[in-house]
Motif scaffolding. Structure first.
Motif, PDB file in Angstrom:
ATOM      1  N   ASP A 111       0.828  -1.216   0.000  1.00  0.00           N
ATOM      2  CA  ASP A 111       0.000   0.000   0.000  1.00  0.00           C
ATOM      3  C   ASP A 111       0.860   1.264   0.000  1.00  0.00           C
ATOM      4  N   LEU A 112       1.921   1.239  -0.791  1.00  0.00           N
ATOM      5  CA  LEU A 112       2.813   2.392  -0.893  1.00  0.00           C
ATOM      6  C   LEU A 112       2.635   3.030  -2.265  1.00  0.00           C
ATOM      7  N   PRO A 113       2.029   4.217  -2.332  1.00  0.00           N
ATOM      8  CA  PRO A 113       1.874   4.896  -3.629  1.00  0.00           C
ATOM      9  C   PRO A 113       3.229   5.075  -4.295  1.00  0.00           C
ATOM     10  N   LEU A 114       3.306   4.732  -5.575  1.00  0.00           N
ATOM     11  CA  LEU A 114       4.585   4.766  -6.282  1.00  0.00           C
ATOM     12  C   LEU A 114       4.571   5.815  -7.384  1.00  0.00           C
ATOM     13  N   LEU A 115       5.621   6.635  -7.386  1.00  0.00           N
ATOM     14  CA  LEU A 115       5.887   7.548  -8.491  1.00  0.00           C
ATOM     15  C   LEU A 115       6.956   6.853  -9.335  1.00  0.00           C
ATOM     16  N   ALA A 116       6.504   6.095 -10.309  1.00  0.00           N
ATOM     17  CA  ALA A 116       7.412   5.282 -11.118  1.00  0.00           C
ATOM     18  C   ALA A 116       8.046   6.110 -12.222  1.00  0.00           C
ATOM     19  N   GLY A 117       9.295   5.827 -12.524  1.00  0.00           N
ATOM     20  CA  GLY A 117      10.020   6.582 -13.526  1.00  0.00           C
ATOM     21  C   GLY A 117       9.780   6.109 -14.943  1.00  0.00           C
ATOM     22  N   ALA A 118       9.704   7.072 -15.863  1.00  0.00           N
ATOM     23  CA  ALA A 118       9.585   6.786 -17.292  1.00  0.00           C
ATOM     24  C   ALA A 118      10.323   7.877 -18.051  1.00  0.00           C
ATOM     25  N   ALA A 119      11.034   7.485 -19.099  1.00  0.00           N
ATOM     26  CA  ALA A 119      11.778   8.467 -19.883  1.00  0.00           C
ATOM     27  C   ALA A 119      11.338   8.516 -21.337  1.00  0.00           C
ATOM     28  N   THR A 120      10.485   7.556 -21.739  1.00  0.00           N
ATOM     29  CA  THR A 120      10.033   7.497 -23.128  1.00  0.00           C
ATOM     30  C   THR A 120       8.515   7.323 -23.177  1.00  0.00           C
ATOM     31  N   ALA A 121       7.963   7.543 -24.355  1.00  0.00           N
ATOM     32  CA  ALA A 121       6.528   7.359 -24.535  1.00  0.00           C
ATOM     33  C   ALA A 121       6.131   5.906 -24.291  1.00  0.00           C
ATOM     34  N   SER A 122       6.945   4.975 -24.735  1.00  0.00           N
ATOM     35  CA  SER A 122       6.622   3.558 -24.552  1.00  0.00           C
ATOM     36  C   SER A 122       6.596   3.186 -23.077  1.00  0.00           C
ATOM     37  N   GLU A 123       7.576   3.688 -22.313  1.00  0.00           N
ATOM     38  CA  GLU A 123       7.592   3.401 -20.874  1.00  0.00           C
ATOM     39  C   GLU A 123       6.367   3.994 -20.191  1.00  0.00           C
ATOM     40  N   ALA A 124       6.018   5.200 -20.572  1.00  0.00           N
ATOM     41  CA  ALA A 124       4.848   5.850 -19.990  1.00  0.00           C
ATOM     42  C   ALA A 124       3.572   5.098 -20.358  1.00  0.00           C
ATOM     43  N   MET A 125       3.491   4.617 -21.591  1.00  0.00           N
ATOM     44  CA  MET A 125       2.306   3.889 -22.037  1.00  0.00           C
ATOM     45  C   MET A 125       2.161   2.559 -21.306  1.00  0.00           C
ATOM     46  N   ARG A 126       3.272   1.890 -21.047  1.00  0.00           N
ATOM     47  CA  ARG A 126       3.209   0.617 -20.315  1.00  0.00           C
ATOM     48  C   ARG A 126       2.682   0.835 -18.902  1.00  0.00           C
ATOM     49  N   LEU A 127       3.135   1.902 -18.277  1.00  0.00           N
ATOM     50  CA  LEU A 127       2.655   2.200 -16.922  1.00  0.00           C
ATOM     51  C   LEU A 127       1.191   2.628 -16.946  1.00  0.00           C
ATOM     52  N   LEU A 128       0.808   3.396 -17.941  1.00  0.00           N
ATOM     53  CA  LEU A 128      -0.589   3.796 -18.078  1.00  0.00           C
ATOM     54  C   LEU A 128      -1.475   2.568 -18.279  1.00  0.00           C
ATOM     55  N   GLU A 129      -0.983   1.607 -19.035  1.00  0.00           N
ATOM     56  CA  GLU A 129      -1.711   0.362 -19.279  1.00  0.00           C
ATOM     57  C   GLU A 129      -1.979  -0.388 -17.976  1.00  0.00           C
ATOM     58  N   ARG A 130      -1.056  -0.226 -17.025  1.00  0.00           N
ATOM     59  CA  ARG A 130      -1.220  -0.877 -15.728  1.00  0.00           C
ATOM     60  C   ARG A 130      -2.062  -0.052 -14.759  1.00  0.00           C
ATOM     61  N   GLY A 131      -2.414   1.159 -15.174  1.00  0.00           N
ATOM     62  CA  GLY A 131      -3.277   1.983 -14.332  1.00  0.00           C
ATOM     63  C   GLY A 131      -2.593   3.147 -13.663  1.00  0.00           C
ATOM     64  N   TYR A 132      -1.321   3.382 -14.009  1.00  0.00           N
ATOM     65  CA  TYR A 132      -0.562   4.473 -13.387  1.00  0.00           C
ATOM     66  C   TYR A 132      -0.532   5.684 -14.320  1.00  0.00           C
ATOM     67  N   ASP A 133      -1.063   6.822 -13.850  1.00  0.00           N
ATOM     68  CA  ASP A 133      -1.094   8.019 -14.687  1.00  0.00           C
ATOM     69  C   ASP A 133      -0.412   9.221 -14.030  1.00  0.00           C
ATOM     70  N   MET A 134       0.321   8.978 -12.934  1.00  0.00           N
ATOM     71  CA  MET A 134       1.172  10.010 -12.311  1.00  0.00           C
ATOM     72  C   MET A 134       2.568   9.421 -12.233  1.00  0.00           C
ATOM     73  N   LEU A 135       3.477   9.955 -13.065  1.00  0.00           N
ATOM     74  CA  LEU A 135       4.793   9.350 -13.229  1.00  0.00           C
ATOM     75  C   LEU A 135       5.919  10.346 -12.973  1.00  0.00           C
ATOM     76  N   LYS A 136       7.093   9.790 -12.801  1.00  0.00           N
ATOM     77  CA  LYS A 136       8.314  10.587 -12.705  1.00  0.00           C
ATOM     78  C   LYS A 136       8.985  10.576 -14.084  1.00  0.00           C
ATOM     79  N   PHE A 137       9.351  11.733 -14.598  1.00  0.00           N
ATOM     80  CA  PHE A 137      10.098  11.816 -15.859  1.00  0.00           C
ATOM     81  C   PHE A 137      11.575  11.900 -15.498  1.00  0.00           C
ATOM     82  N   PHE A 138      12.297  10.804 -15.757  1.00  0.00           N
ATOM     83  CA  PHE A 138      13.687  10.715 -15.308  1.00  0.00           C
ATOM     84  C   PHE A 138      14.526   9.911 -16.302  1.00  0.00           C
TER      85      PHE A 138
END
Length: 215
Positions: A111-138
Protein backbone atom coordinates in the motif's frame (compact mmCIF):
# COMPACT_ATOMS: atom_id res chain seq x y z
CA UNK A 1 -7.19 -5.18 0.03
CA UNK A 2 -3.95 -3.94 -1.58
CA UNK A 3 -3.92 -0.46 -3.05
CA UNK A 4 -4.98 -0.39 -6.70
CA UNK A 5 -2.91 1.44 -9.33
CA UNK A 6 -5.70 4.00 -9.65
CA UNK A 7 -5.71 4.63 -5.90
CA UNK A 8 -1.93 4.85 -5.89
CA UNK A 9 -1.94 7.37 -8.73
CA UNK A 10 -4.62 9.46 -7.05
CA UNK A 11 -2.57 9.62 -3.87
CA UNK A 12 0.62 10.38 -5.83
CA UNK A 13 -1.18 13.25 -7.58
CA UNK A 14 -2.30 14.62 -4.22
CA UNK A 15 1.27 14.53 -2.91
CA UNK A 16 2.68 16.09 -6.07
CA UNK A 17 0.10 18.89 -5.81
CA UNK A 18 1.28 19.97 -2.35
CA UNK A 19 4.09 22.19 -3.68
CA UNK A 20 5.83 22.93 -6.98
CA UNK A 21 9.10 21.32 -5.87
CA UNK A 22 9.74 18.01 -4.15
CA UNK A 23 13.17 18.15 -2.48
CA UNK A 24 15.34 15.19 -3.48
CA UNK A 25 17.43 14.54 -0.39
CA UNK A 26 20.68 12.62 0.04
CA UNK A 27 21.25 12.71 3.80
CA UNK A 28 24.35 11.12 5.33
CA UNK A 29 23.89 12.09 8.97
CA UNK A 30 20.72 11.11 10.85
CA UNK A 31 21.22 14.07 13.19
CA UNK A 32 20.46 16.37 10.26
CA UNK A 33 17.15 14.69 9.43
CA UNK A 34 14.71 16.43 11.71
CA UNK A 35 16.01 20.03 11.44
CA UNK A 36 16.34 19.65 7.66
CA UNK A 37 12.76 18.45 7.33
CA UNK A 38 11.52 21.20 9.63
CA UNK A 39 13.29 23.85 7.53
CA UNK A 40 11.89 22.54 4.25
CA UNK A 41 8.35 22.21 5.59
CA UNK A 42 8.53 25.69 7.13
CA UNK A 43 9.65 27.00 3.75
CA UNK A 44 6.57 25.57 2.06
CA UNK A 45 7.86 22.25 0.70
CA UNK A 46 6.09 19.50 2.68
CA UNK A 47 6.63 16.55 0.31
CA UNK A 48 10.14 15.18 0.89
CA UNK A 49 11.92 12.45 -1.07
CA UNK A 50 14.69 10.78 0.93
CA UNK A 51 16.83 8.78 -1.47
CA UNK A 52 18.05 5.37 -0.36
CA UNK A 53 21.60 6.23 -1.37
CA UNK A 54 23.21 6.41 2.07
CA UNK A 55 23.46 3.95 4.97
CA UNK A 56 21.53 6.45 7.10
CA UNK A 57 18.58 6.80 4.71
CA UNK A 58 16.08 4.57 6.53
CA UNK A 59 16.87 6.19 9.87
CA UNK A 60 16.50 9.59 8.20
CA UNK A 61 13.04 8.60 6.98
CA UNK A 62 12.12 7.51 10.52
CA UNK A 63 13.18 10.87 11.92
CA UNK A 64 11.62 13.00 9.20
CA UNK A 65 8.32 11.14 9.41
CA UNK A 66 7.90 12.56 12.91
CA UNK A 67 7.99 16.17 11.70
CA UNK A 68 4.52 17.79 11.71
CA UNK A 69 3.33 18.78 8.27
CA UNK A 70 5.85 16.65 6.42
CA UNK A 71 4.95 13.97 3.88
CA UNK A 72 8.00 11.74 3.65
CA UNK A 73 8.72 9.37 0.79
CA UNK A 74 11.57 7.05 -0.14
CA UNK A 75 13.43 7.59 -3.37
CA UNK A 76 15.62 5.29 -5.43
CA UNK A 77 13.39 2.29 -4.78
CA UNK A 78 14.83 -0.50 -6.93
CA UNK A 79 13.92 -3.81 -5.26
CA UNK A 80 10.94 -5.21 -3.33
CA UNK A 81 13.18 -5.22 -0.26
CA UNK A 82 13.69 -1.48 -0.67
CA UNK A 83 9.92 -1.07 -0.69
CA UNK A 84 9.37 -3.12 2.45
CA UNK A 85 12.18 -1.39 4.33
CA UNK A 86 10.94 2.06 3.32
CA UNK A 87 7.39 1.29 4.44
CA UNK A 88 8.58 0.00 7.82
CA UNK A 89 10.70 3.14 8.26
CA UNK A 90 7.63 5.33 7.81
CA UNK A 91 7.67 6.32 4.15
CA UNK A 92 4.22 7.27 2.87
CA UNK A 93 5.11 7.20 -0.83
CA UNK A 94 7.85 5.80 -3.04
CA UNK A 95 9.83 7.08 -5.99
CA UNK A 96 11.70 4.94 -8.48
CA UNK A 97 14.05 5.79 -11.37
CA UNK A 98 12.15 3.27 -13.52
CA UNK A 99 9.63 0.51 -13.05
CA UNK A 100 9.70 -3.28 -12.95
CA UNK A 101 6.86 -5.73 -12.43
CA UNK A 102 8.39 -6.88 -9.14
CA UNK A 103 8.77 -3.33 -7.82
CA UNK A 104 5.23 -2.35 -8.76
CA UNK A 105 3.82 -5.51 -7.20
CA UNK A 106 5.74 -4.85 -3.97
CA UNK A 107 4.42 -1.29 -3.73
CA UNK A 108 0.87 -2.45 -4.32
CA UNK A 109 1.25 -5.18 -1.69
CA UNK A 110 2.61 -2.67 0.83
CA UNK A 111 0.00 0.00 0.00
CA UNK A 112 2.81 2.39 -0.89
CA UNK A 113 1.87 4.90 -3.63
CA UNK A 114 4.59 4.77 -6.28
CA UNK A 115 5.89 7.55 -8.49
CA UNK A 116 7.41 5.28 -11.12
CA UNK A 117 10.02 6.58 -13.53
CA UNK A 118 9.58 6.79 -17.29
CA UNK A 119 11.78 8.47 -19.88
CA UNK A 120 10.03 7.50 -23.13
CA UNK A 121 6.53 7.36 -24.54
CA UNK A 122 6.62 3.56 -24.55
CA UNK A 123 7.59 3.40 -20.87
CA UNK A 124 4.85 5.85 -19.99
CA UNK A 125 2.31 3.89 -22.04
CA UNK A 126 3.21 0.62 -20.32
CA UNK A 127 2.65 2.20 -16.92
CA UNK A 128 -0.59 3.80 -18.08
CA UNK A 129 -1.71 0.36 -19.28
CA UNK A 130 -1.22 -0.88 -15.73
CA UNK A 131 -3.28 1.98 -14.33
CA UNK A 132 -0.56 4.47 -13.39
CA UNK A 133 -1.09 8.02 -14.69
CA UNK A 134 1.17 10.01 -12.31
CA UNK A 135 4.79 9.35 -13.23
CA UNK A 136 8.31 10.59 -12.71
CA UNK A 137 10.10 11.82 -15.86
CA UNK A 138 13.69 10.72 -15.31
CA UNK A 139 16.40 11.61 -16.07
CA UNK A 140 14.68 14.80 -17.17
CA UNK A 141 17.45 16.90 -18.68
CA UNK A 142 19.37 13.94 -20.14
CA UNK A 143 16.14 12.71 -21.75
CA UNK A 144 15.54 15.90 -23.67
CA UNK A 145 14.31 18.24 -20.97
CA UNK A 146 11.09 20.23 -21.11
CA UNK A 147 10.77 20.00 -24.94
CA UNK A 148 10.80 16.19 -24.76
CA UNK A 149 8.29 16.10 -21.94
CA UNK A 150 6.03 18.52 -23.82
CA UNK A 151 6.20 16.26 -26.87
CA UNK A 152 5.33 13.16 -24.84
CA UNK A 153 2.40 15.01 -23.29
CA UNK A 154 0.77 15.83 -26.62
CA UNK A 155 -0.41 12.25 -27.39
CA UNK A 156 -0.63 11.24 -23.72
CA UNK A 157 -2.46 14.14 -22.03
CA UNK A 158 -3.94 11.85 -19.36
CA UNK A 159 -0.52 11.31 -17.78
CA UNK A 160 0.97 13.83 -15.34
CA UNK A 161 4.66 13.97 -14.53
CA UNK A 162 7.18 15.02 -11.91
CA UNK A 163 10.39 15.71 -13.87
CA UNK A 164 13.56 14.97 -11.90
CA UNK A 165 17.21 14.88 -12.82
CA UNK A 166 18.99 18.08 -13.76
CA UNK A 167 16.12 20.30 -12.65
CA UNK A 168 17.47 23.58 -11.27
CA UNK A 169 16.30 27.08 -10.33
CA UNK A 170 17.22 28.10 -13.89
CA UNK A 171 14.97 25.61 -15.69
CA UNK A 172 12.35 24.56 -13.12
CA UNK A 173 9.79 27.14 -14.22
CA UNK A 174 10.03 25.91 -17.82
CA UNK A 175 8.99 22.45 -16.67
CA UNK A 176 6.30 23.73 -14.32
CA UNK A 177 4.63 25.69 -17.13
CA UNK A 178 3.92 22.47 -19.03
CA UNK A 179 0.28 21.31 -18.72
CA UNK A 180 1.36 17.73 -17.92
CA UNK A 181 3.64 18.69 -15.00
CA UNK A 182 2.33 18.87 -11.43
CA UNK A 183 5.67 19.40 -9.71
CA UNK A 184 9.38 18.86 -10.19
CA UNK A 185 12.02 17.13 -8.10
CA UNK A 186 15.15 19.07 -7.20
CA UNK A 187 18.12 18.78 -4.89
CA UNK A 188 19.21 22.43 -4.92
CA UNK A 189 16.92 23.34 -2.01
CA UNK A 190 19.11 21.29 0.35
CA UNK A 191 22.70 21.77 -0.80
CA UNK A 192 25.27 19.63 0.99
CA UNK A 193 27.29 22.59 2.25
CA UNK A 194 24.32 24.18 4.00
CA UNK A 195 23.23 20.84 5.46
CA UNK A 196 26.70 20.13 6.80
CA UNK A 197 26.90 23.64 8.26
CA UNK A 198 23.49 23.29 9.88
CA UNK A 199 22.30 26.42 8.10
CA UNK A 200 18.61 25.62 8.44
CA UNK A 201 17.60 29.25 7.97
CA UNK A 202 19.41 29.27 4.64
CA UNK A 203 17.65 26.09 3.56
CA UNK A 204 14.28 27.48 4.63
CA UNK A 205 14.96 30.54 2.46
CA UNK A 206 15.77 28.33 -0.54
CA UNK A 207 12.58 26.39 0.09
CA UNK A 208 10.52 29.58 0.19
CA UNK A 209 11.94 30.65 -3.15
CA UNK A 210 11.17 27.25 -4.65
CA UNK A 211 7.65 27.26 -3.24
CA UNK A 212 6.95 30.47 -5.18
CA UNK A 213 7.96 29.02 -8.55
CA UNK A 214 4.47 28.05 -9.69
CA UNK A 215 1.46 30.24 -9.13
Amino acid sequence: MPMTPQEASTRAREICSLAPIVPVLVVKNTAHARPLAEALVAGGLPALEVTLRTPAALDVIREMSQVPGGVVGAGTLVTPEDVRNAKVAGATFGVSPGATDALIAACEAEDLPLLAGAATASEAMRLLERGYDMLKFFPAEASGGAPALKAIGAPLPQIAFCPTGGVSPQNAQTYLELPNVLCAGGSWVAPADLVEAGDWAGIEALARDAARLKA
